[in-house]
Design an enzyme around this catalytic site. Structure first.
Site, PDB file in Angstrom:
ATOM      1  CG  HIS A  29      -0.334  -0.125   2.430  1.00 56.91           C
ATOM      2  ND1 HIS A  29       0.726   0.769   3.039  1.00 56.91           N
ATOM      3  CD2 HIS A  29      -0.453  -1.383   3.667  1.00 56.91           C
ATOM      4  CE1 HIS A  29       0.806   0.524   4.309  1.00 56.91           C
ATOM      5  NE2 HIS A  29       0.711  -1.214   4.613  1.00 56.91           N
TER       6      HIS A  29
HETATM    7  P1  TYD Z   1      -1.639  -2.745   7.943  1.00 58.72           P
HETATM    8  O1  TYD Z   1      -0.686  -1.150   7.545  1.00 58.72           O
HETATM    9  O2  TYD Z   1      -2.097  -3.215   6.712  1.00 58.72           O
HETATM   10  O3  TYD Z   1       0.069  -4.119   8.133  1.00 58.72           O
HETATM   11  P2  TYD Z   1       1.125  -3.833   7.232  1.00 58.72           P
HETATM   12  O4  TYD Z   1       1.054  -2.418   6.190  1.00 58.72           O
HETATM   13  O5  TYD Z   1       2.193  -4.011   8.250  1.00 58.72           O
HETATM   14  O6  TYD Z   1       1.189  -5.140   6.148  1.00 58.72           O
HETATM   15  O7  TYD Z   1      -2.364  -2.455   9.221  1.00 58.72           O
HETATM   16  C1  TYD Z   1      -3.112  -4.513   9.132  1.00 58.72           C
HETATM   17  C2  TYD Z   1      -3.830  -4.260   9.686  1.00 58.72           C
HETATM   18  O8  TYD Z   1      -3.841  -4.297  11.466  1.00 58.72           O
HETATM   19  C3  TYD Z   1      -5.490  -3.485   9.451  1.00 58.72           C
HETATM   20  O9  TYD Z   1      -5.905  -4.249   9.013  1.00 58.72           O
HETATM   21  C4  TYD Z   1      -5.036  -2.184   9.670  1.00 58.72           C
HETATM   22  C5  TYD Z   1      -4.493  -3.163  11.775  1.00 58.72           C
HETATM   23  N1  TYD Z   1      -4.279  -1.657  11.713  1.00 58.72           N
HETATM   24  C6  TYD Z   1      -3.670  -1.260  13.517  1.00 58.72           C
HETATM   25  O10 TYD Z   1      -5.587  -1.571  13.380  1.00 58.72           O
HETATM   26  N2  TYD Z   1      -3.523  -0.190  13.686  1.00 58.72           N
HETATM   27  C7  TYD Z   1      -2.119   0.304  13.538  1.00 58.72           C
HETATM   28  O11 TYD Z   1      -1.928   1.333  14.155  1.00 58.72           O
HETATM   29  C8  TYD Z   1      -2.518  -0.149  12.239  1.00 58.72           C
HETATM   30  C9  TYD Z   1      -0.299  -0.278  11.779  1.00 58.72           C
HETATM   31  C10 TYD Z   1      -2.636  -1.456  11.798  1.00 58.72           C
END
Ligand code: TYD
Length: 137
Positions: free
Chosen positions: A54
């Site tokens: 993303h």
């Molecule tokens: P995401 O940012 O997509 O993780 P990565 O980039 O590491 O793959 O987040 C994964 C999941 O965690 C998504 O459902 C949102 C949740 N999340 C939170 O609830 N709070 C946060 O601060 C972050 C970073 C993610």
């Protein structure tokens, strides 16, 4: 979306203090180009897992491999760049408007993330075609 380039993504080397009792690295506020609002970390990541995938509209992040190693693939509208993070005193500043993917996590790797904003799903661009479209505008 911001017209940022992968050239705006910088590795920052943190000062460290090393003696025969081990090492200590310091993150002082002046080395980070944003005010920290949130801290989270990735751990227990399977070696075949793919994270990220993303871009963010406004969020700045500082990624630090506290333990182990992983690769960060960065993309803007034209260029792709791969950075391996494997030193606990070397982190990566990712500016807004950059597509990122995290992969190839070593066993026991921990990625600490310092972030400039609260969690906001509306700040994410999770579709790569949308990202390319927004970057071309
Ligand atoms: P995401 O940012 O997509 O993780 P990565 O980039 O590491 O793959 O987040 C994964 C999941 O965690 C998504 O459902 C949102 C949740 N999340 C939170 O609830 N709070 C946060 O601060 C972050 C970073 C993610």
């Amino acid at each position: 979306m911001r017209d940022s380039s992968v050239l705006d993504v910088n590795i920052i080397e943190l000062p460290k203090v090393h003696d025969d009792r081990g090492s200590l690295a310091v993150i002082e506020k002046d080395v980070i180009p944003f005010k920290i609002k949130r801290v989270y970390y990735l751990y227990d990541v399977p070696s075949d897992a793919y994270r990220g995938g993303h871009a963010h509209k406004e969020l700045y992040q500082f990624l630090i491999p506290l333990s182990g190693s992983f690769d960060v693939i960065l993309k803007d509208s034209k260029t792709k760049k791969k950075v391996t993070l494997n030193k606990p005193n070397k982190g990566l500043i990712i500016v807004p408007g950059i597509w990122r993917e995290l992969e190839n996590f070593s066993s026991g790797a921990v990625c600490l993330v310092l972030a400039s904003e609260d969690y906001d799903e509306l700040d994410y661009i999770r579709d790569y075609q949308d990202f390319k479209l927004l970057k071309s505008r």
